[in-house]
Write a protein that holds these residues in place. Sequence first.
Motif, PDB file in Angstrom:
ATOM      1  N   GLN A 154       2.726   3.139  -1.836  1.00  7.22           N
ATOM      2  CA  GLN A 154       2.676   4.189  -2.857  1.00  7.22           C
ATOM      3  C   GLN A 154       1.257   4.390  -3.413  1.00  7.22           C
ATOM      4  O   GLN A 154       1.096   4.977  -4.478  1.00  7.22           O
ATOM      5  CB  GLN A 154       3.634   3.841  -4.001  1.00  7.22           C
ATOM      6  CG  GLN A 154       5.083   3.704  -3.594  1.00  7.22           C
ATOM      7  CD  GLN A 154       5.652   4.968  -2.972  1.00  7.22           C
ATOM      8  OE1 GLN A 154       5.273   6.074  -3.349  1.00  7.22           O
ATOM      9  NE2 GLN A 154       6.552   4.801  -2.008  1.00  7.22           N
ATOM     10  N   THR A 155       0.269   3.949  -2.676  1.00 14.20           N
ATOM     11  CA  THR A 155      -1.104   4.044  -3.174  1.00 14.20           C
ATOM     12  C   THR A 155      -1.809   5.281  -2.663  1.00 14.20           C
ATOM     13  O   THR A 155      -1.402   5.893  -1.664  1.00 14.20           O
ATOM     14  CB  THR A 155      -1.918   2.805  -2.758  1.00 14.20           C
ATOM     15  OG1 THR A 155      -2.049   2.795  -1.323  1.00 14.20           O
ATOM     16  CG2 THR A 155      -1.256   1.527  -3.238  1.00 14.20           C
ATOM     17  N   GLU A 156      -2.913   5.623  -3.332  1.00 16.11           N
ATOM     18  CA  GLU A 156      -3.741   6.747  -2.905  1.00 16.11           C
ATOM     19  C   GLU A 156      -4.362   6.465  -1.540  1.00 16.11           C
ATOM     20  O   GLU A 156      -4.505   7.365  -0.707  1.00 16.11           O
ATOM     21  CB  GLU A 156      -4.826   6.992  -3.946  1.00 16.11           C
ATOM     22  CG  GLU A 156      -5.703   8.196  -3.666  1.00 16.11           C
ATOM     23  CD  GLU A 156      -6.679   8.468  -4.792  1.00 16.11           C
ATOM     24  OE1 GLU A 156      -7.834   8.832  -4.503  1.00 16.11           O
ATOM     25  OE2 GLU A 156      -6.286   8.316  -5.966  1.00 16.11           O
ATOM     26  N   ARG A 157      -4.724   5.192  -1.301  1.00 16.98           N
ATOM     27  CA  ARG A 157      -5.332   4.819  -0.024  1.00 16.98           C
ATOM     28  C   ARG A 157      -4.387   5.087   1.139  1.00 16.98           C
ATOM     29  O   ARG A 157      -4.832   5.506   2.228  1.00 16.98           O
ATOM     30  CB  ARG A 157      -5.737   3.334  -0.053  1.00 16.98           C
ATOM     31  CG  ARG A 157      -6.468   2.892   1.192  1.00 16.98           C
ATOM     32  CD  ARG A 157      -7.124   1.529   1.037  1.00 16.98           C
ATOM     33  NE  ARG A 157      -6.174   0.430   1.092  1.00 16.98           N
ATOM     34  CZ  ARG A 157      -6.505  -0.816   1.451  1.00 16.98           C
ATOM     35  NH1 ARG A 157      -7.767  -1.114   1.766  1.00 16.98           N
ATOM     36  NH2 ARG A 157      -5.600  -1.779   1.458  1.00 16.98           N
TER      37      ARG A 157
ATOM     38  N   THR B 256      -3.766  14.079  -3.845  1.00 15.61           N
ATOM     39  CA  THR B 256      -5.009  13.675  -3.179  1.00 15.61           C
ATOM     40  C   THR B 256      -5.233  14.406  -1.859  1.00 15.61           C
ATOM     41  O   THR B 256      -6.337  14.385  -1.324  1.00 15.61           O
ATOM     42  CB  THR B 256      -4.995  12.153  -2.908  1.00 15.61           C
ATOM     43  OG1 THR B 256      -3.842  11.819  -2.133  1.00 15.61           O
ATOM     44  CG2 THR B 256      -4.992  11.374  -4.202  1.00 15.61           C
TER      45      THR B 256
ATOM     46  N   HIS C 248      -3.846  10.946   6.080  1.00 19.99           N
ATOM     47  CA  HIS C 248      -4.450  12.260   6.249  1.00 19.99           C
ATOM     48  C   HIS C 248      -5.641  12.191   7.197  1.00 19.99           C
ATOM     49  O   HIS C 248      -5.817  13.040   8.081  1.00 19.99           O
ATOM     50  CB  HIS C 248      -4.885  12.796   4.883  1.00 19.99           C
ATOM     51  CG  HIS C 248      -5.219  14.251   4.871  1.00 19.99           C
ATOM     52  ND1 HIS C 248      -5.976  14.828   3.876  1.00 19.99           N
ATOM     53  CD2 HIS C 248      -4.934  15.260   5.734  1.00 19.99           C
ATOM     54  CE1 HIS C 248      -6.116  16.105   4.112  1.00 19.99           C
ATOM     55  NE2 HIS C 248      -5.495  16.392   5.234  1.00 19.99           N
TER      56      HIS C 248
ATOM     57  N   ILE D 290       1.457  15.507  -2.559  1.00 16.95           N
ATOM     58  CA  ILE D 290       0.466  14.457  -2.782  1.00 16.95           C
ATOM     59  C   ILE D 290      -0.823  15.098  -3.266  1.00 16.95           C
ATOM     60  O   ILE D 290      -1.531  15.751  -2.484  1.00 16.95           O
ATOM     61  CB  ILE D 290       0.195  13.651  -1.494  1.00 16.95           C
ATOM     62  CG1 ILE D 290       1.507  13.257  -0.814  1.00 16.95           C
ATOM     63  CG2 ILE D 290      -0.670  12.433  -1.810  1.00 16.95           C
ATOM     64  CD1 ILE D 290       2.414  12.412  -1.669  1.00 16.95           C
TER      65      ILE D 290
ATOM     66  N   TRP E 293      -2.144   7.535   1.494  1.00 15.11           N
ATOM     67  CA  TRP E 293      -2.113   8.950   1.852  1.00 15.11           C
ATOM     68  C   TRP E 293      -3.464   9.431   2.379  1.00 15.11           C
ATOM     69  O   TRP E 293      -3.519  10.248   3.307  1.00 15.11           O
ATOM     70  CB  TRP E 293      -1.677   9.776   0.650  1.00 15.11           C
ATOM     71  CG  TRP E 293      -0.267   9.507   0.241  1.00 15.11           C
ATOM     72  CD1 TRP E 293       0.163   8.907  -0.908  1.00 15.11           C
ATOM     73  CD2 TRP E 293       0.922   9.801   1.002  1.00 15.11           C
ATOM     74  NE1 TRP E 293       1.535   8.809  -0.911  1.00 15.11           N
ATOM     75  CE2 TRP E 293       2.024   9.357   0.244  1.00 15.11           C
ATOM     76  CE3 TRP E 293       1.144  10.396   2.236  1.00 15.11           C
ATOM     77  CZ2 TRP E 293       3.331   9.483   0.689  1.00 15.11           C
ATOM     78  CZ3 TRP E 293       2.451  10.530   2.684  1.00 15.11           C
ATOM     79  CH2 TRP E 293       3.526  10.073   1.918  1.00 15.11           C
ATOM     80  N   GLN E 294      -4.546   8.922   1.823  1.00 13.47           N
ATOM     81  CA  GLN E 294      -5.859   9.329   2.311  1.00 13.47           C
ATOM     82  C   GLN E 294      -6.081   8.874   3.747  1.00 13.47           C
ATOM     83  O   GLN E 294      -6.592   9.640   4.573  1.00 13.47           O
ATOM     84  CB  GLN E 294      -6.947   8.753   1.398  1.00 13.47           C
ATOM     85  CG  GLN E 294      -7.041   9.444   0.048  1.00 13.47           C
ATOM     86  CD  GLN E 294      -8.128   8.861  -0.823  1.00 13.47           C
ATOM     87  OE1 GLN E 294      -8.501   7.705  -0.686  1.00 13.47           O
ATOM     88  NE2 GLN E 294      -8.639   9.670  -1.737  1.00 13.47           N
TER      89      GLN E 294
ATOM     90  N   ASP F 142       0.808  -1.230   0.000  1.00 17.82           N
ATOM     91  CA  ASP F 142       0.000   0.000   0.000  1.00 17.82           C
ATOM     92  C   ASP F 142       0.837   1.274   0.000  1.00 17.82           C
ATOM     93  O   ASP F 142       0.293   2.372  -0.124  1.00 17.82           O
ATOM     94  CB  ASP F 142      -0.917   0.037   1.242  1.00 17.82           C
ATOM     95  CG  ASP F 142      -2.090  -0.918   1.148  1.00 17.82           C
ATOM     96  OD1 ASP F 142      -2.636  -1.051   0.032  1.00 17.82           O
ATOM     97  OD2 ASP F 142      -2.451  -1.509   2.181  1.00 17.82           O
TER      98      ASP F 142
END
Length: 498
Positions: A68-71, A153, A77, A151, A73-74, A66
């Motif tokens: 380097q995934t968008e999930r 996102t 955050h 990032i 960082w989301q 996970d």
Amino acid sequence: MADHLTSLIDLHGPSRSSRLAELLISDHGLTAEAARKRLSRSKPPIHSFPIPLLPKQEAFVYHVKDRQTERFWQNFHRDLRETESVYGAAIDGLSARGGVVSVDEFSVISGAPILQKKQVAAVKVAQRLQDAGMTHTIDIQNYGSVIALRIPTLNSRGNVMYDVRQMAEGVLLDGIREWARRLGIASYNSIAIRGDDHPRTVGPYKWDLTGPSYLLPLKKSNAGKDQQGFTVADVFVGTVLNEYQIRYFIRKARGLLATRIGSVLPIIVADGFTGEAYTLGHRNGLMMATPESLFGSYAGSAFTSLVETLQNAAAIVSKNPSRLITLLSSLKDIAGRAGNLRGVLFELVCAYLIRNDGNSIDLGKKAYDPKVGKFYDIDIMCVRGKAECVLYECKAGEPGHVVTRAEVEEWLRRIPTFVEYVRANTFLREAEVRCEIWTSGEFDADALVMLASEKARRTNIRIDWKNGKAVRAVGTGLKEKTITDAIDQHFFKHPLSN
């Protein structure tokens, strides 16, 4: 046991350790102690993020797939927000400013103090976010180094160009300073705004606007003596703030309650706020304002028009001049002694008058001087095919403003940098370059002597100048009555000039 943690991360995504511990207890029947030990003994491919960003040094746990995934960082955050981490507040404050700020601005929107015991300083917040890969320092073409969200996102703000936002927020701060002066909310001559040569700190925090206040509700008695209060404000142009994007401001406002600096009136200004933001802000005692609520609907809507005009200034001046005239009219009620607004308006007026004198008009170009490591503004660049390029410096001020010899010397010093910028364009390499300085006021006697001497001496790069009356005469000669009326209103006869 090993599969329990992996399956939870697969299902819920990367999470802070306390969240995963709760899931191990509720979903798999572990005791609190067993869940804690399971997390502490986790091995690859389960990892803990190496940079401590969560409060109390809590770990952020993830599966390597996970990373380097968008999930990733989301969820990170989300956890920073839920734990009210200063790093989460800084990310949202940065997002509210379009994801790009100067180093000076970062100290304002981070929610962190400049320096305070037992608190993470703004400079440390900036460094850790960069170490974590959430931000980086980049160079904006023709502008210089800034701190930017790395990032995409994490950034929920629409696209308003960085330099346009800087100018528009400067104009808004000018208007708020005038508003505070007229109402006596802060001491008339002691209000500082972004761009002034002033630290703009109250207590351990930095703000866009600061001013001491002697209003009765803000005064305190300390050892038998009256102690002044303060008015502070931060501003945002071109955005509607949500409840997360105002939390950095709440951190600063509430942080001041723990100090002994006196009472503070905290004002946050934006195009608008979501319902959740209003609820949270009012619960925490903020004054939440919009340009419309401060200046009225007519002048307030002009700020939206100002941003749009600045983003497409050259095209609007050349192809839709009526929009400029409307903008000049709508902003007259807030101009006052506003230096930022006067500067922007005078450049637009001059560009309007020059527009028929060349094939193209460009505003706000920046030339880099490697000797001092600075960018210098070319206010207006007028190009006539390959034959000629005229560079204009615009000096605006209140009625009666006088350009000094020192200002002329500084302009003359920058001319070689301007010329080098033009010569770097292969299309203009052989063009004749001229430089002119226009002002809405007058030149003092020493400045005029220097200009005349330099004009006679310079043969390769010719120079010239116009005072306010000469600029107005250009408008009169072109039969541009609306523009000359605007010049009178903003630069010659403004009612607050006295």
